[in-house]
Design a protein around this motif. Structure first.
Motif, PDB file in Angstrom:
ATOM      1  N   ALA A 150       0.855  -1.194   0.000  1.00  0.00           N
ATOM      2  CA  ALA A 150       0.000   0.000   0.000  1.00  0.00           C
ATOM      3  C   ALA A 150       0.889   1.241   0.000  1.00  0.00           C
ATOM      4  O   ALA A 150       2.092   1.152   0.247  1.00  0.00           O
ATOM      5  CB  ALA A 150      -0.912  -0.001   1.222  1.00  0.00           C
ATOM      6  N   ILE A 203       0.957   5.280   1.470  1.00  0.00           N
ATOM      7  CA  ILE A 203       0.356   6.256   2.381  1.00  0.00           C
ATOM      8  C   ILE A 203       0.853   7.640   1.972  1.00  0.00           C
ATOM      9  O   ILE A 203       2.069   7.868   1.903  1.00  0.00           O
ATOM     10  CB  ILE A 203       0.786   5.953   3.833  1.00  0.00           C
ATOM     11  CG1 ILE A 203       0.364   4.531   4.230  1.00  0.00           C
ATOM     12  CG2 ILE A 203       0.217   6.996   4.797  1.00  0.00           C
ATOM     13  CD1 ILE A 203       1.139   3.977   5.420  1.00  0.00           C
ATOM     14  N   GLU A 243       0.602  11.522   2.953  1.00  0.00           N
ATOM     15  CA  GLU A 243       0.156  12.511   3.927  1.00  0.00           C
ATOM     16  C   GLU A 243      -0.006  13.856   3.222  1.00  0.00           C
ATOM     17  O   GLU A 243       0.840  14.252   2.426  1.00  0.00           O
ATOM     18  CB  GLU A 243       1.244  12.608   5.012  1.00  0.00           C
ATOM     19  CG  GLU A 243       0.768  13.078   6.339  1.00  0.00           C
ATOM     20  CD  GLU A 243       1.920  13.155   7.335  1.00  0.00           C
ATOM     21  OE1 GLU A 243       2.815  12.296   7.321  1.00  0.00           O
ATOM     22  OE2 GLU A 243       1.909  14.125   8.111  1.00  0.00           O
ATOM     23  N   VAL A 248      -4.965  12.299   5.020  1.00  0.00           N
ATOM     24  CA  VAL A 248      -4.131  11.234   4.458  1.00  0.00           C
ATOM     25  C   VAL A 248      -4.895  10.524   3.340  1.00  0.00           C
ATOM     26  O   VAL A 248      -6.092  10.271   3.463  1.00  0.00           O
ATOM     27  CB  VAL A 248      -3.750  10.203   5.558  1.00  0.00           C
ATOM     28  CG1 VAL A 248      -2.952   9.035   4.971  1.00  0.00           C
ATOM     29  CG2 VAL A 248      -2.964  10.872   6.681  1.00  0.00           C
ATOM     30  N   VAL A 298      -4.730   7.007   0.980  1.00  0.00           N
ATOM     31  CA  VAL A 298      -4.115   5.679   0.980  1.00  0.00           C
ATOM     32  C   VAL A 298      -4.415   4.984  -0.343  1.00  0.00           C
ATOM     33  O   VAL A 298      -5.559   4.987  -0.804  1.00  0.00           O
ATOM     34  CB  VAL A 298      -4.646   4.819   2.156  1.00  0.00           C
ATOM     35  CG1 VAL A 298      -4.079   3.405   2.103  1.00  0.00           C
ATOM     36  CG2 VAL A 298      -4.306   5.479   3.487  1.00  0.00           C
ATOM     37  N   THR A 310      -5.504  -1.349   0.052  1.00  0.00           N
ATOM     38  CA  THR A 310      -5.824  -1.588   1.470  1.00  0.00           C
ATOM     39  C   THR A 310      -5.595  -3.037   1.903  1.00  0.00           C
ATOM     40  O   THR A 310      -6.113  -3.443   2.937  1.00  0.00           O
ATOM     41  CB  THR A 310      -7.300  -1.229   1.718  1.00  0.00           C
ATOM     42  OG1 THR A 310      -8.107  -1.977   0.784  1.00  0.00           O
ATOM     43  CG2 THR A 310      -7.556   0.258   1.546  1.00  0.00           C
ATOM     44  N   LEU A 323      -3.208  -1.862   8.673  1.00  0.00           N
ATOM     45  CA  LEU A 323      -2.623  -0.749   7.912  1.00  0.00           C
ATOM     46  C   LEU A 323      -2.979   0.582   8.567  1.00  0.00           C
ATOM     47  O   LEU A 323      -2.118   1.458   8.746  1.00  0.00           O
ATOM     48  CB  LEU A 323      -3.120  -0.802   6.463  1.00  0.00           C
ATOM     49  CG  LEU A 323      -2.670   0.323   5.531  1.00  0.00           C
ATOM     50  CD1 LEU A 323      -1.141   0.356   5.393  1.00  0.00           C
ATOM     51  CD2 LEU A 323      -3.320   0.176   4.149  1.00  0.00           C
ATOM     52  N   ILE A 344      -0.554   3.425  10.071  1.00  0.00           N
ATOM     53  CA  ILE A 344      -0.615   4.839   9.685  1.00  0.00           C
ATOM     54  C   ILE A 344      -0.599   5.714  10.941  1.00  0.00           C
ATOM     55  O   ILE A 344       0.057   6.758  10.990  1.00  0.00           O
ATOM     56  CB  ILE A 344      -1.873   5.111   8.826  1.00  0.00           C
ATOM     57  CG1 ILE A 344      -1.746   4.405   7.481  1.00  0.00           C
ATOM     58  CG2 ILE A 344      -2.089   6.625   8.630  1.00  0.00           C
ATOM     59  CD1 ILE A 344      -3.038   4.373   6.659  1.00  0.00           C
ATOM     60  N   VAL A 362      -7.627   9.655   7.725  1.00  0.00           N
ATOM     61  CA  VAL A 362      -7.593   9.108   6.364  1.00  0.00           C
ATOM     62  C   VAL A 362      -8.936   9.434   5.732  1.00  0.00           C
ATOM     63  O   VAL A 362      -9.974   8.976   6.217  1.00  0.00           O
ATOM     64  CB  VAL A 362      -7.356   7.584   6.364  1.00  0.00           C
ATOM     65  CG1 VAL A 362      -7.355   7.045   4.932  1.00  0.00           C
ATOM     66  CG2 VAL A 362      -6.058   7.232   7.078  1.00  0.00           C
ATOM     67  N   LEU A 399      -9.380   6.894  -0.210  1.00  0.00           N
ATOM     68  CA  LEU A 399      -8.677   5.695  -0.665  1.00  0.00           C
ATOM     69  C   LEU A 399      -8.642   5.711  -2.192  1.00  0.00           C
ATOM     70  O   LEU A 399      -9.551   6.239  -2.835  1.00  0.00           O
ATOM     71  CB  LEU A 399      -9.396   4.423  -0.207  1.00  0.00           C
ATOM     72  CG  LEU A 399      -9.644   4.229   1.292  1.00  0.00           C
ATOM     73  CD1 LEU A 399     -10.389   2.908   1.519  1.00  0.00           C
ATOM     74  CD2 LEU A 399      -8.325   4.226   2.060  1.00  0.00           C
TER      75      LEU A 399
END
Ligand SMILES: [Zn+2]
Length: 345
Positions: free
Chosen positions: A57, A59, A61, A66, A68, A71, A81, A85, A93, A96
């Motif tokens: 994955a 990540i 920021e 955040v 992502v 997953t 996960l 984070i 988050v 996605l």
């Protein structure tokens, strides 16, 4: 003299021996992941074997939140996960991105709650709102994991030493935990789809999403960070040849040709370590092109898919891809036959 924080991070990187070299600023080991900080605030997340994650994955920021990318394989792996984070940031988050629809990249989504925004290609949406529980790639994974548990049970029964028993018992617990975690799977489609490209500009970060054509699936996205010159490729580009069971082998080389137009110097794939060497893309392009030609040639001679899979000669890729034996992946060849004969689109 106290060590400045940035230098300390660099030293840690050297000690751990990052596969990404100097660009990995820091390696953070959480309970379940190894997070490689590949640029400031950008972490390549790889499972450390505490539970089965299967895929990588990314990540990203931003100022306030955040993003992502992918997953992992189950909600449990997705929660792990999220916990990882939390080790590097307390920001929420909010978004996605699905690189593609495959179970091992998309089934951790529910861990991020019902309000999460999920961006994916429209083919990913179609697949996850179609009949995802009966996708052949998913079904064969369930069989594979069940077989692994059954095999380990037999081996444990036959184990001849305590050390061997302990080792097998550990493996069995790991795979039983994964099989149990599958019960929690709820296929969750994207909430926003795209067909060609999309760019996110929020929070001091430019995140480009590109569809360059069909490859590993009908809807693979490349996630490109132009400022950082990093591209997350999902499974359309791994370190070597990808799984082809849902692929479009005859179109794959063209798709990768388009990918190469992006100005990146680090590729982060959906499985395996990141790499900088662009010749790896050339190598798999050549393989997909040659596989297409070889399968077409043998099919025209009247061979069945099974026969073609055992006869195909791709040994010219021995040096670059380690293909030293005659033959090609049967699932790939069957799919190519089905596509060539118009049984699937
Ligand atoms: Zn995949």
């Amino acid at each position: 003299m106290p060590t400045p924080p940035s230098l300390k991070a660099y030293c840690l990187c050297l000690i751990v021996g990052s596969p990404l070299g100097a660009l990995a600023q820091e390696i953070i080991d959480t309970e379940t992941h190894r997070l490689e900080e590949v640029a400031e605030g950008i972490y390549f997340a790889v499972g450390n074997g505490a539970l089965y994650t299967m895929s990588n994955a990314l990540i990203i920021e931003r100022d306030e939140d955040v993003v992502v990318v992918d997953t992992h394989i189950t909600p449990a792996a997705g929660r792990a996960l999220l916990d990882s984070i939390r080790v590097v940031t307390s920001k929420p988050v909010t978004t996605l991105i699905n690189s593609h629809f495959h179970y091992d990249h998309a089934n951790g989504v529910p861990a991020f709650g019902p309000d999460i925004e999920i961006i994916g290609h429209e083919v990913t949406y179609q697949k996850l709102t179609g009949d995802p529980a009966n996708e052949h790639t998913y079904i064969s994974s369930l069989t594979r994991f069940d077989n692994t548990v059954n095999r380990l049970e037999v081996e444990l029964d036959a184990a001849s030493s305590n050390a061997e028993r302990r080792e097998l018992q550990q493996q069995l617990e790991f795979w039983r935990a994964h099989v149990a975690a599958q019960d929690e799977i709820v296929f969750t489609p994207p909430t926003i789809t795209l067909r060609e490209s999309m760019t996110l500009y929020r929070g001091g970060r430019e995140i480009q999403l590109h569809f360059f054509g069909r490859a590993h699936t009908g809807g693979d996205l490349a996630i490109f960070l132009p400022e950082e010159k990093i591209v997350f490729t999902g499974d359309m580009m791994l370190g070597g040849v990808s799984y082809m069971g849902d692929g479009y082998v005859s179109e794959w080389a063209d798709t990768l040709q388009a990918l190469k137009q992006l100005n990146f110097d680090l590729v982060l794939p959906g499985h395996g370590p990141g790499f900088r060497d662009r010749s790896r893309i050339d190598n798999v392009q050549a393989y997909y092109t040659d596989l297409t030609e070889e399968v077409s040639r043998l099919k025209a001679l009247g061979f069945s898919a099974d026969e073609t899979a055992s006869r195909a000669d791709l040994r010219q890729h021995a040096d670059t891809l380690g293909i030293s034996q005659l033959g090609a992946n049967l699932e790939a060849v069957q799919r190519m036959y089905n596509l060539m004969d118009g049984r699937i689109e």
